[in-house]
Design a protein around this motif. Structure first.
Motif, PDB file in Angstrom:
ATOM      1  N   GLU A 230       0.851  -1.190   0.000  1.00 37.77           N
ATOM      2  CA  GLU A 230       0.000   0.000   0.000  1.00 37.77           C
ATOM      3  C   GLU A 230       0.891   1.245   0.000  1.00 37.77           C
ATOM      4  OE1 GLU A 230      -3.807   1.410  -0.325  1.00 37.77           O
ATOM      5  OE2 GLU A 230      -3.189  -0.683  -0.247  1.00 37.77           O
TER       6      GLU A 230
ATOM      7  N   THR B  80       0.536   8.133   0.992  1.00 42.02           N
ATOM      8  CA  THR B  80      -0.085   9.149   0.148  1.00 42.02           C
ATOM      9  C   THR B  80      -0.208  10.489   0.872  1.00 42.02           C
ATOM     10  OG1 THR B  80      -1.377   7.412  -0.909  1.00 42.02           O
ATOM     11  CG2 THR B  80      -2.145   9.646  -1.222  1.00 42.02           C
TER      12      THR B  80
ATOM     13  N   GLU C   9       1.748   9.513  -4.452  1.00 40.41           N
ATOM     14  CA  GLU C   9       1.839   8.193  -3.836  1.00 40.41           C
ATOM     15  C   GLU C   9       3.295   7.753  -3.856  1.00 40.41           C
ATOM     16  OE1 GLU C   9      -0.840   5.896  -6.256  1.00 40.41           O
ATOM     17  OE2 GLU C   9      -2.583   6.555  -5.091  1.00 40.41           O
TER      18      GLU C   9
ATOM     19  N   TYR D  85       5.754   4.733  -3.383  1.00 40.94           N
ATOM     20  CA  TYR D  85       5.909   3.279  -3.373  1.00 40.94           C
ATOM     21  C   TYR D  85       7.360   2.956  -3.059  1.00 40.94           C
ATOM     22  CZ  TYR D  85       1.396   3.054  -5.797  1.00 40.94           C
ATOM     23  OH  TYR D  85       0.079   3.170  -6.135  1.00 40.94           O
TER      24      TYR D  85
END
Length: 161
Positions: A2, A5, A14, A16
């Motif tokens: 997940e 954000t 976002e 990652y």
């Protein structure tokens, strides 16, 4: 995994483990997507048209003998040219691979004047150094709170110290 954000001026960012992804949302995001897309050269075309039109106006004012207006338009054209020069190496990339990122800077906004932002220095797919601005929400949109959240996320991810 997940992503972590936070809000930006035109959508969300976002984070990652392998990339940073910027998504445009809402009316402002759709407008930017339409005008800029993922290629900042579209903005340079707009500025080029504005500079060309302004230079024509400078000529018209000089022909009429209105040197004050010609000087004002000339100054405006210099400002536009400076903006293009300062932003020539910026990018509108929606995805930035973390292995291409050199540094990330956080610049605190001045309340009521500027927005807080991140400047991501990275290499594009052709190996050229680029900058991607991640502009955070303004003071009306809870900018101070969102800037602290975004800064904490970037620090957790090891992108800024």
């Amino acid at each position: 995994m997940e992503p972590k954000t936070f809000k930006t001026k035109t959508g969300v960012c976002e984070i990652y483990s392998d990339r940073i992804e910027l998504k445009r949302m809402g009316a402002r995001g759709e407008l930017v997507e339409t005008v800029v897309g993922n290629d900042i050269r579209r903005l340079f075309v707009v500025y080029g048209i504005m500079i060309f039109g302004g230079l024509i106006m400078v000529g018209v004012f000089i022909q009429r003998g209105d040197f004050a207006s010609a000087t004002a338009f000339g100054a405006l054209e210099l400002l536009y040219a400076y903006i293009v020069y300062k932003n020539i190496w910026n990018s509108a990339a929606a995805k930035i691979s973390r292995n291409t990122i050199k540094t990330v800077e956080f610049i605190q906004g001045k309340t009521g004047l500027t927005r807080s932002r991140f400047v991501v220095h990275f290499r594009d797919e052709k190996g050229r150094e680029r900058k991607r601005l991640i502009i955070l929400p303004g003071s009306i949109g809870g900018g101070a709170r969102e800037a602290e959240k975004a800064k904490a996320i970037m620090q957790e991810e090891g992108l800024i110290s």
